[in-house]
Motif scaffolding. Sequence first.
Motif, PDB file in Angstrom:
ATOM      1  N   LEU A 128       3.865   0.676  -2.067  1.00  0.00           N
ATOM      2  CA  LEU A 128       3.045   0.778  -0.857  1.00  0.00           C
ATOM      3  C   LEU A 128       3.551   1.902   0.047  1.00  0.00           C
ATOM      4  CD1 LEU A 128       2.567  -3.018  -0.049  1.00  0.00           C
ATOM      5  CD2 LEU A 128       0.790  -1.423  -0.812  1.00  0.00           C
ATOM      6  N   ALA A 129       4.872   1.981   0.195  1.00  0.00           N
ATOM      7  CA  ALA A 129       5.465   3.045   1.021  1.00  0.00           C
ATOM      8  C   ALA A 129       5.136   4.412   0.434  1.00  0.00           C
ATOM      9  CB  ALA A 129       6.973   2.842   1.130  1.00  0.00           C
ATOM     10  N   ALA A 130       5.213   4.539  -0.893  1.00  0.00           N
ATOM     11  CA  ALA A 130       4.908   5.810  -1.543  1.00  0.00           C
ATOM     12  C   ALA A 130       3.450   6.212  -1.350  1.00  0.00           C
ATOM     13  CB  ALA A 130       5.233   5.721  -3.034  1.00  0.00           C
ATOM     14  N   ARG A 131       2.578   5.240  -1.157  1.00  0.00           N
ATOM     15  CA  ARG A 131       1.143   5.517  -0.940  1.00  0.00           C
ATOM     16  C   ARG A 131       0.844   5.736   0.547  1.00  0.00           C
ATOM     17  NH1 ARG A 131       1.761   4.526  -5.731  1.00  0.00           N
ATOM     18  NH2 ARG A 131       0.179   4.305  -7.314  1.00  0.00           N
ATOM     19  N   GLY A 132       1.874   5.677   1.406  1.00  0.00           N
ATOM     20  CA  GLY A 132       1.684   5.935   2.826  1.00  0.00           C
ATOM     21  C   GLY A 132       1.194   4.746   3.631  1.00  0.00           C
ATOM     22  N   VAL A 133       1.315   3.535   3.076  1.00  0.00           N
ATOM     23  CA  VAL A 133       0.889   2.337   3.814  1.00  0.00           C
ATOM     24  C   VAL A 133       1.902   2.081   4.929  1.00  0.00           C
ATOM     25  CG1 VAL A 133       0.522  -0.162   3.638  1.00  0.00           C
ATOM     26  CG2 VAL A 133      -0.274   1.356   1.806  1.00  0.00           C
ATOM     27  N   PRO A 134       1.444   1.964   6.174  1.00  0.00           N
ATOM     28  CA  PRO A 134       2.384   1.689   7.271  1.00  0.00           C
ATOM     29  C   PRO A 134       2.940   0.270   7.158  1.00  0.00           C
ATOM     30  CG  PRO A 134       0.129   1.724   8.085  1.00  0.00           C
ATOM     31  CD  PRO A 134       0.078   2.096   6.632  1.00  0.00           C
ATOM     32  N   LYS A 135       4.208   0.116   7.533  1.00  0.00           N
ATOM     33  CA  LYS A 135       4.884  -1.188   7.475  1.00  0.00           C
ATOM     34  C   LYS A 135       4.609  -1.897   6.145  1.00  0.00           C
ATOM     35  CE  LYS A 135       5.062  -1.754  12.419  1.00  0.00           C
ATOM     36  NZ  LYS A 135       5.157  -2.676  13.516  1.00  0.00           N
TER      37      LYS A 135
END
Length: 151
Positions: A64-71
């Motif tokens: 999720l972080a790699a896809r730019g999802v916040p928090k």
Amino acid sequence: MMPQHAEPLTTLAAATLTNQGKHAMDASITSILITVGQMLMGALYVWAGLNHFGPVGANVTAMLAARGVPKPRECLYVASVLELIGGACLMVGVAVAPAAIGLAIFTVIATLVLVNFWDQPEGELREALKGVFASNTAIVGGLLTTAASAL
């Protein structure tokens, strides 16, 4: 002596009873199939939701972080609770239509965020993600069918 119409009425009554019995059996089989389907579909989401609170959660959070999802961790926990509640609703037959629609929307969003085969170069990963995308599409179809049958 019997009236002439007695036999056809008896035959008609027997046919009606036979058809009612068939429809009752069809309704019973339909009910069983819907219940088993809801339990299997619900179990998929309960299992996934529970797994996100374990070691798998760290991997999904990183994705999720790699896809730019916040928090990403918080998003994963909220999504996992949604999976648990929606899946449990399907399994026990409570609020089936809203649960199925909510899980369908969740699955579409999760698939678009995490199963981005279109961004992958040709190869095994791209082909595997295509398979996951196709499976998720079928699951969404099953969820929409489940919602429709509950309305």
